[in-house]
Design an enzyme around this catalytic site. Structure first.
Site, PDB file in Angstrom:
ATOM      1  N   GLU A   3      -3.650   0.029   8.124  1.00 24.67           N
ATOM      2  CA  GLU A   3      -2.504   0.456   8.939  1.00 24.67           C
ATOM      3  C   GLU A   3      -2.669  -0.107  10.337  1.00 24.67           C
ATOM      4  O   GLU A   3      -3.764  -0.095  10.909  1.00 24.67           O
ATOM      5  CB  GLU A   3      -2.390   1.986   9.047  1.00 24.67           C
ATOM      6  CG  GLU A   3      -1.913   2.693   7.804  1.00 24.67           C
ATOM      7  CD  GLU A   3      -1.778   4.206   8.024  1.00 24.67           C
ATOM      8  OE1 GLU A   3      -1.554   4.633   9.186  1.00 24.67           O
ATOM      9  OE2 GLU A   3      -1.895   4.953   7.030  1.00 24.67           O
TER      10      GLU A   3
ATOM     11  N   GLU B 283      -7.570   8.313   6.211  1.00 23.74           N
ATOM     12  CA  GLU B 283      -7.872   8.979   7.482  1.00 23.74           C
ATOM     13  C   GLU B 283      -8.483  10.372   7.274  1.00 23.74           C
ATOM     14  O   GLU B 283      -7.902  11.405   7.638  1.00 23.74           O
ATOM     15  CB  GLU B 283      -6.626   9.061   8.359  1.00 23.74           C
ATOM     16  CG  GLU B 283      -6.082   7.694   8.732  1.00 23.74           C
ATOM     17  CD  GLU B 283      -4.949   7.726   9.747  1.00 23.74           C
ATOM     18  OE1 GLU B 283      -4.553   8.823  10.182  1.00 23.74           O
ATOM     19  OE2 GLU B 283      -4.456   6.639  10.123  1.00 23.74           O
TER      20      GLU B 283
ATOM     21  N   ASN C 252      -7.600   1.889   9.675  1.00 24.82           N
ATOM     22  CA  ASN C 252      -6.335   2.163  10.359  1.00 24.82           C
ATOM     23  C   ASN C 252      -6.605   2.178  11.858  1.00 24.82           C
ATOM     24  O   ASN C 252      -7.433   2.962  12.335  1.00 24.82           O
ATOM     25  CB  ASN C 252      -5.752   3.512   9.945  1.00 24.82           C
ATOM     26  CG  ASN C 252      -5.289   3.535   8.505  1.00 24.82           C
ATOM     27  OD1 ASN C 252      -5.357   2.522   7.808  1.00 24.82           O
ATOM     28  ND2 ASN C 252      -4.811   4.680   8.054  1.00 24.82           N
TER      29      ASN C 252
ATOM     30  N   TYR D 200      -4.653   1.788  15.842  1.00 25.91           N
ATOM     31  CA  TYR D 200      -3.411   1.716  16.615  1.00 25.91           C
ATOM     32  C   TYR D 200      -3.638   1.493  18.105  1.00 25.91           C
ATOM     33  O   TYR D 200      -2.866   0.808  18.754  1.00 25.91           O
ATOM     34  CB  TYR D 200      -2.608   3.014  16.436  1.00 25.91           C
ATOM     35  CG  TYR D 200      -2.047   3.201  15.048  1.00 25.91           C
ATOM     36  CD1 TYR D 200      -0.765   2.772  14.747  1.00 25.91           C
ATOM     37  CD2 TYR D 200      -2.792   3.806  14.038  1.00 25.91           C
ATOM     38  CE1 TYR D 200      -0.229   2.941  13.474  1.00 25.91           C
ATOM     39  CE2 TYR D 200      -2.273   3.978  12.760  1.00 25.91           C
ATOM     40  CZ  TYR D 200      -0.991   3.545  12.480  1.00 25.91           C
ATOM     41  OH  TYR D 200      -0.472   3.699  11.230  1.00 25.91           O
TER      42      TYR D 200
ATOM     43  N   ARG E 120       0.848  -1.192   0.000  1.00 24.26           N
ATOM     44  CA  ARG E 120       0.000   0.000   0.000  1.00 24.26           C
ATOM     45  C   ARG E 120       0.883   1.240   0.000  1.00 24.26           C
ATOM     46  O   ARG E 120       1.682   1.447   0.922  1.00 24.26           O
ATOM     47  CB  ARG E 120      -0.914   0.008   1.225  1.00 24.26           C
ATOM     48  CG  ARG E 120      -1.801   1.244   1.272  1.00 24.26           C
ATOM     49  CD  ARG E 120      -2.617   1.355   2.533  1.00 24.26           C
ATOM     50  NE  ARG E 120      -3.259   2.661   2.538  1.00 24.26           N
ATOM     51  CZ  ARG E 120      -3.362   3.461   3.588  1.00 24.26           C
ATOM     52  NH1 ARG E 120      -2.902   3.084   4.772  1.00 24.26           N
ATOM     53  NH2 ARG E 120      -3.949   4.634   3.473  1.00 24.26           N
TER      54      ARG E 120
ATOM     55  N   HIS F 282      -3.281  10.978   0.623  1.00 22.83           N
ATOM     56  CA  HIS F 282      -2.736  10.746   1.962  1.00 22.83           C
ATOM     57  C   HIS F 282      -2.174  12.070   2.481  1.00 22.83           C
ATOM     58  O   HIS F 282      -0.984  12.196   2.759  1.00 22.83           O
ATOM     59  CB  HIS F 282      -1.666   9.656   1.921  1.00 22.83           C
ATOM     60  CG  HIS F 282      -1.397   9.025   3.260  1.00 22.83           C
ATOM     61  ND1 HIS F 282      -1.451   7.660   3.478  1.00 22.83           N
ATOM     62  CD2 HIS F 282      -1.086   9.568   4.462  1.00 22.83           C
ATOM     63  CE1 HIS F 282      -1.161   7.397   4.742  1.00 22.83           C
ATOM     64  NE2 HIS F 282      -0.931   8.547   5.357  1.00 22.83           N
TER      65      HIS F 282
END
Length: 965
Positions: free
Chosen positions: A872, A663, A804, A806, A573, A618
């Protein structure tokens, strides 16, 4: 045979058998249930209201003394929040509250000449507040915080301290005595003497282990006796109170059944507990073994002092936390020392649970209480401290179990052994400054948020449990729900399991990067400036760092592809720099060199059997488009569609997975809401909503363009990547659960609901923003509206959802000031992190693997189980080559994704690790590293080197998971 018997006996002692079953029963009706705190650990306001400095103020500010470099300047802020603390006590249902007086708050330099009325009034107010709420104060006169001025005069090593302590105590008896019926003179004199004056690990930090602890111990005993006699003779007759001392002791078990170890365990009891208990509760003098082994270094009591010492306490306060295994040892310490006199080595049974420094062995509580009874004539006993430390989680299952089992041992000692136990006090009411451990250890049954000035309190599971113990006055047979699982309301079933198994055949394994973060070549071959070029060149990033060269992937893409080959991934990606293919973002400036670069990269990937997954946007908007308003200008929709069409037509014959935006939340909120990311626009009230609206419409337009003009021929798929932390309710309350759901809707649902849901914004978002906008005087909602046609176009504008993820946040409701006009305040929530989750190099990122599974399940349940690619997921560090924390992060997070697939039925199609290599991490520059490959940014050639995590991830990829079931 004799040797065999000896080995067997040693084994049986080492693997201490737990034979005591749980005992059901209740405490006497008048049993004193309470909690404990101390002044320095909770009050804060260290230099306010006339308070003078204490030895802990001085000690904590000496470099290297406190683990985390903190101090008690604010602590839990109880000086200002004592009324709130009293309400916590009331919620618990306790009838007693043990707290200490800060000597230097009432006498700023420790002497009567420095009397401080404001400090005295504070304690009067606290006592009055307690009494008004039917809670009895239990007041400790000395809990380690000696006025610094008295330390300058010798402190507890000076015999004059006895008089100063008596004068201070008498002042407190006069001022508070009519309302206080239970006094404790000194808390844990053992720690004061040994750790304060022997090892120097506690204030005042004196290291003279051979003589000072003994001299200090003697003065502590004499000070206690003087104050005891003073109270009994002059104040108890009129005030009707009682006075005692709180001693601390571990229980001591012989490590083996040898005579030497049994004697060593007995000696350890005498040197720790007996040092102070024998003079006060025994024969008035030190234990014989101490006198023999310490000799003349142990200062003797006069015959009159022995008489005065004997019986100088109305009750035996005992602080107990843990048990030690004791073996005889000839100390290797050079010179004279208390520890050398003691002559033992202490350890823990490796099978015991709990913190490394205080392991859990509940039976030690009962044994210690039995020992006190048999050794000191069955005195009245109060357990004045008992608790366990952890990292501070609200879901404190360990503490619930600890309290259950230790309290039950107290009950057994009372009922079965007839120990005269009159009360039990949990340490501690609230998280506090835990002495040399600073804020790294938390003992409270209420969490205190030390990361914010407000020091908010939140009940932990243990607070609810202890409340119920008090309500039931123990563990009656009719109470069937006191197991920890009834207080840990989270869904714990298989939460922390690690499973074996593989992902579905064809699962897409990959890694991710983005153009600005790795390419460099910022103005090469006709590339135009982006908003991140402009921001970086203004010096707004960490250390004024830029992405001008970054990882130099513009020139090193073939090397990057070989890194992918070595990892064994099937997908890569990456993103296209809009201003590299269209210098000003429009069709007027199409750049053939830029298109050629991406054609070369795509071809190189395919030549190595790696599928490209291409992100169109992005974050690096062409600056020329920002100059006309950027994402706040409706024209951006058409510009983005032109750009997307160019990419589809140029690369779509080979690219089968497209992502329109990465995002979108970050673009809207960080870029245009609070302005900390490019382009740096601060419009928290309306700007973020306008940008999000245009991003959603831009995505939909591009998706429909591909659908109508390219899909049939190219057979590709188009999705959008959204970012979201998991939002876990901070507490078990209905309001916290609603707040967590609201947080998810405002973060993920903001973009997901229009595309993957009903085509429109979440109803809670529309309702909240409209209501606040009306109350704030806006003519219409600050949240824009979609037209009916747009809603229809939005709905289903996806082939997959890119996620994404985290980290995880804890969420609770907090009604925000209506005058705060902001997307953030519209939610009426507060977010925090569990302090037990591991920290990383990024302040916003705490490690909590199970959050990704819950988020995937939430997406499945809310949006009909769409195909999902984890686009991600990763963790930051300082750039270590042996990056064990990253390897562990990937292992645990990917395993949670596997559980989401196998156990929850989530349609997850692939996983992309962030990131292939260390890169330009936006405003953090090169200070935070996420890469599987190390990049040397000090070398113009930007060499790459595989880290440990690369081999771990490669193994997971090769195995398509974690082996066979």
């Amino acid at each position: 045979m004799a040797v065999l018997r000896g080995v067997l006996a040693a084994f049986l002692v080492l693997c201490v058998q737990r034979t005591s079953a749980f005992y059901y029963g209740q405490f006497p009706d008048n049993f004193a249930w309470g909690v404990s705190t101390s002044a320095y650990q909770t009050e804060g306001s260290w230099n306010e209201g006339g308070r003078g400095p204490s030895i802990w103020d001085t000690f904590s500010k000496s470099p290297g003394k406190i683990v985390d470099g903190s101090n008690g300047d604010q602590a839990s802020d109880s000086y200002k929040k004592y009324r709130e603390d009293v309400q916590l006590l009331k919620q618990l249902g306790v009838k007693y509250y043990r707290f200490s007086i800060s000597w230097s708050r009432v006498l700023s330099n420790g002497t009567l000449a420095s009397r401080n009325e404001e400090g005295i009034q504070f304690y009067k107010n606290l006592v009055r507040e307690l009494k008004n709420n039917n809670i009895e104060p239990v007041v400790t006169l000395y809990h380690w915080d000696l006025p610094q001025k008295l330390q300058d005069m010798g402190g507890w090593d000076s015999s004059s301290i006895v008089t100063y302590f008596a004068q201070y105590s008498e002042l407190m008896f006069k001022e508070l005595g009519p309302q206080v019926k239970m006094w404790i003179t000194i808390n844990e004199p053992y720690d004061v003497a040994w750790y304060g004056y022997g090892t120097g690990s506690q204030a005042p930090g004196i290291k003279e282990p051979g003589t000072k602890p003994y001299a200090v111990g003697r003065n502590l005993i004499l000070a206690h006796v003087r104050v005891y006699k003073l109270y009994k003779e002059s104040y108890a007759p009129s005030q009707g109170g009682k006075i005692g001392i709180a001693l601390n002791s571990d229980w001591k078990l012989p490590k083996t059944n040898s005579q030497e170890d049994r004697q060593a365990a007995d000696r350890a009891k005498q040197f720790m507990l007996g040092w102070f208990a024998s003079p006060i509760f025994g024969n008035g003098d030190y234990p014989e073994v101490m006198k023999t082994r310490a000799g003349s270094r142990l200062p003797s009591f006069s015959p009159q002092e022995i008489i005065d010492n004997r019986g100088s306490s109305d009750f035996f306060g005992i602080n107990h936390y843990t048990t030690k295994l004791v073996e005889n040892s000839h100390s290797m310490d050079s010179g004279e020392s208390y520890s050398k006199d003691l002559g033992v080595k202490e350890s823990f049974d490796p099978t015991w649970d709990g913190p490394s420094e205080k392991k859990i062995y509940p039976e030690g509580m009962r044994e210690l209480l039995k020992y006190i009874k048999s050794t000191y004539g069955n005195p009245v006993v109060y357990v004045t401290e008992n608790g366990v430390g952890d990292c501070g989680t609200i879901v404190d299952e360990t503490r619930v179990n600890y309290l259950k089992n230790y309290i039950d041992q107290v009950l057994q000692a009372l009922k079965l052994d007839h120990v005269d136990v009159r009360g039990y006090f949990v340490w501690s009411l609230i998280d506090n400054f835990e002495w040399s451990a600073g804020y790294t250890k938390k003992y409270g049954i209420y969490k205190v948020d030390f990361e914010r000035g407000g020091r908010d309190r939140t009940p932990k599971a243990s607070a609810n449990f202890y409340r119920d113990v008090i309500t039931h006055n123990g563990f009656p047979t009719t109470w069937k729900t006191f197991d920890a699982t009834n207080y840990i309301k989270q869904d714990l079933e298989d939460r922390d399991d690690f499973i074996k198994g593989q992902f579905p055949h064809g699962f897409a394994w990959g890694v991710a990067t983005s153009a600005y973060q790795i390419e460099g070549g910022w103005n090469a071959d006709g590339k135009g400036p982006s908003i991140w070029d402009v921001r970086s060149h203004k010096g707004w990033n960490y250390n004024r760092q830029t992405g001008d060269v970054a990882c130099d992937s513009y020139h090193k893409y073939k090397e990057d592809v070989q890194m992918l080959v070595r990892l064994g991934v099937s997908h890569y990606r990456f993103s296209i720099a809009w201003s590299r293919v269209m210098a000003d973002g429009t069709l007027h400036t199409i750049n053939s060199k830029g298109i050629e670069y991406y054609n070369n990269l795509i071809n190189e990937l395919l030549a190595n059997n790696i599928q490209p997954m291409v992100t169109l946007y992005h974050w690096d908007l062409p600056q020329a488009l920002q100059d006309i308003g950027g994402w706040q200008n409706d024209k951006i929709i058409e510009y983005f569609n032109d750009y997307a069409r160019l990419c589809f037509s140029s690369f779509g014959d080979r690219v089968k997975l497209w992502i329109t935006f990465n995002e979108a939340f970050v673009v809207a909120w960080l870029g245009y809401g609070i302005g900390v990311f490019a382009p740096g626009v601060s419009s928290a009230d309306t700007g973020a909503y306008e940008v999000a609206h245009n991003i959603i419409r831009s995505h939909t337009r591009a998706y429909r363009t591909y659908e109508t003009s390219f899909k049939t021929l190219q057979q590709g798929q188009v999705g959008i990547t959204l970012d979201c932390d998991w939002k876990e309710p901070q507490t078990y309350s209905t309001t916290s659960r609603y707040a967590a759901e609201r947080a998810l809707q405002f973060k993920l649902g903001w973009f997901a609901n229009p595309i993957f849901g009903n085509g429109d914004y979440p109803s809670v978002m529309k309702r909240k923003v409209a209501d606040k906008s009306r109350r704030q005087g806006y003519p219409k909602s600050r949240l824009p509206e979609f037209t009916p046609e747009e809603i229809q176009q939005n709905r289903g504008a996806f082939d997959f959802l890119g996620l994404n993820h985290y980290t995880t946040n804890l969420v609770r409701e907090e009604i925000r000031d209506i005058n705060w006009h902001s997307y953030e305040s519209d939610q009426d929530i507060d977010t925090s992190e569990d302090p037990c989750w591991n920290t990383t190099e990024s302040g916003w990122l705490r490690v909590n693997p199970w959050g990704i599974r819950r988020l995937l399940k939430w997406i499945k349940d809310r949006y009909g189980n769409p195909p999902v690619y984890v686009t991600e997921n990763g963790v930051s560090d300082k750039g270590e080559m042996m990056d064990y924390s990253r390897a562990r992060y990937y292992t645990l997070y990917i395993n949670e994704v596997l559980k989401a697939v196998r156990r929850d039925g989530c349609d997850v199609r692939g996983y992309m690790a962030w990131a292939l290599m260390d890169n330009m991490e936006w405003t953090s520059g090169y200070s935070q590293k996420f890469g599987l490959y190390y990049v040397d940014f000090n070398d113009p050639k930007r060499p790459r080197t595989a880290k440990h995590s690369a081999s771990v991830y490669s193994k997971i990829v090769a195995d398509n998971g974690f082996g066979y079931v």
